[in-house]
Motif scaffolding. Sequence first.
Motif, short mmCIF file in Angstrom:
data_model
loop_
_atom_site.label_atom_id
_atom_site.label_comp_id
_atom_site.label_asym_id
_atom_site.label_seq_id
_atom_site.Cartn_x
_atom_site.Cartn_y
_atom_site.Cartn_z
N ALA A 157 3.92 48.54 13.51
CA ALA A 157 4.19 49.89 14.03
C ALA A 157 4.24 49.92 15.55
CB ALA A 157 3.14 50.87 13.51
N ALA A 158 3.36 49.18 16.20
CA ALA A 158 3.34 49.19 17.67
C ALA A 158 4.64 48.62 18.24
CB ALA A 158 2.14 48.39 18.18
N THR A 159 5.11 47.53 17.68
CA THR A 159 6.37 46.92 18.13
C THR A 159 7.54 47.85 17.85
OG1 THR A 159 5.43 44.73 17.72
CG2 THR A 159 7.83 44.86 17.98
N TYR A 160 7.51 48.49 16.70
CA TYR A 160 8.58 49.43 16.34
C TYR A 160 8.63 50.59 17.34
CZ TYR A 160 11.36 52.78 13.76
OH TYR A 160 12.32 53.70 13.41
N ARG A 161 7.48 51.13 17.70
CA ARG A 161 7.43 52.25 18.67
C ARG A 161 8.01 51.83 20.01
NH1 ARG A 161 2.61 53.29 16.10
NH2 ARG A 161 1.37 52.22 17.68
N ILE A 162 7.66 50.65 20.47
CA ILE A 162 8.21 50.15 21.74
C ILE A 162 9.73 50.01 21.61
CG2 ILE A 162 8.31 48.16 23.30
CD1 ILE A 162 5.28 47.74 22.61
N ALA A 163 10.19 49.45 20.50
CA ALA A 163 11.63 49.26 20.30
C ALA A 163 12.37 50.59 20.29
CB ALA A 163 11.87 48.50 19.00
N GLU A 164 11.80 51.59 19.65
CA GLU A 164 12.43 52.92 19.64
C GLU A 164 12.55 53.47 21.05
OE1 GLU A 164 10.02 55.24 16.81
OE2 GLU A 164 11.92 55.56 15.75
N GLN A 165 11.48 53.32 21.84
CA GLN A 165 11.51 53.82 23.22
C GLN A 165 12.56 53.11 24.05
OE1 GLN A 165 7.46 53.21 24.41
NE2 GLN A 165 6.71 55.01 23.32
N VAL A 166 12.65 51.80 23.93
CA VAL A 166 13.65 51.03 24.67
C VAL A 166 15.05 51.41 24.23
CG1 VAL A 166 14.57 48.70 25.07
CG2 VAL A 166 12.08 49.09 25.14
N ALA A 167 15.25 51.56 22.92
CA ALA A 167 16.58 51.89 22.40
C ALA A 167 17.04 53.26 22.87
CB ALA A 167 16.57 51.84 20.87
N ALA A 168 16.10 54.18 23.02
CA ALA A 168 16.45 55.54 23.45
C ALA A 168 16.70 55.65 24.94
CB ALA A 168 15.33 56.50 23.05
#
Length: 169
Positions: A157-168
């Motif tokens: 979940a932590a990696t996914y949250r970072i990825a979402e922020q970077v993608a946005a």
Amino acid sequence: MLVTLLQGDITAQQVDAVVNAANSSLLGGGGVDGAIHRKGGPEILAECRALRASHYGRGLGTGQAVATTAGRLPARWVVHTVGPVYSRTEDRSELLRDCYRNALRVAGGLGARTVAFPLISSGIYGWPVDDAVRQALSVLRTAETSVEEARLILYDAATYRIAEQVAAA
């Protein structure tokens, strides 16, 4: 190409090709590599050994990619690529991007339409997650390929949250 971010287990992805963040020996290891070899079964290792005996006696080079069967995985192929070890003193970003480019090239050459990628080099190789996501998306969002869908599979979940922020961003 459609690019999606998903949290989950890359070995459970029902796609044409799964990308393995392999070590250069192609003979299995830890992290994603170990999980793919364990769940995919001995067929993957047998093909990797054959590749070592025929073309990659010294191992697969960083940024290169090669395919094998997916064995017992819910995919047709595994595309193995060797990510670079992160360095604070040397920019190895191009090698990391080469992993994604070459894996897409190999997958497209096989006729794969759907491909699942791990976040290459972000585990034991120490690449900072936010930059690893940036490097991956810079290739996946702009690639000219016959692959129709690329999934970037984030393990937790932590990696996914970072990825979402970077993608946005």
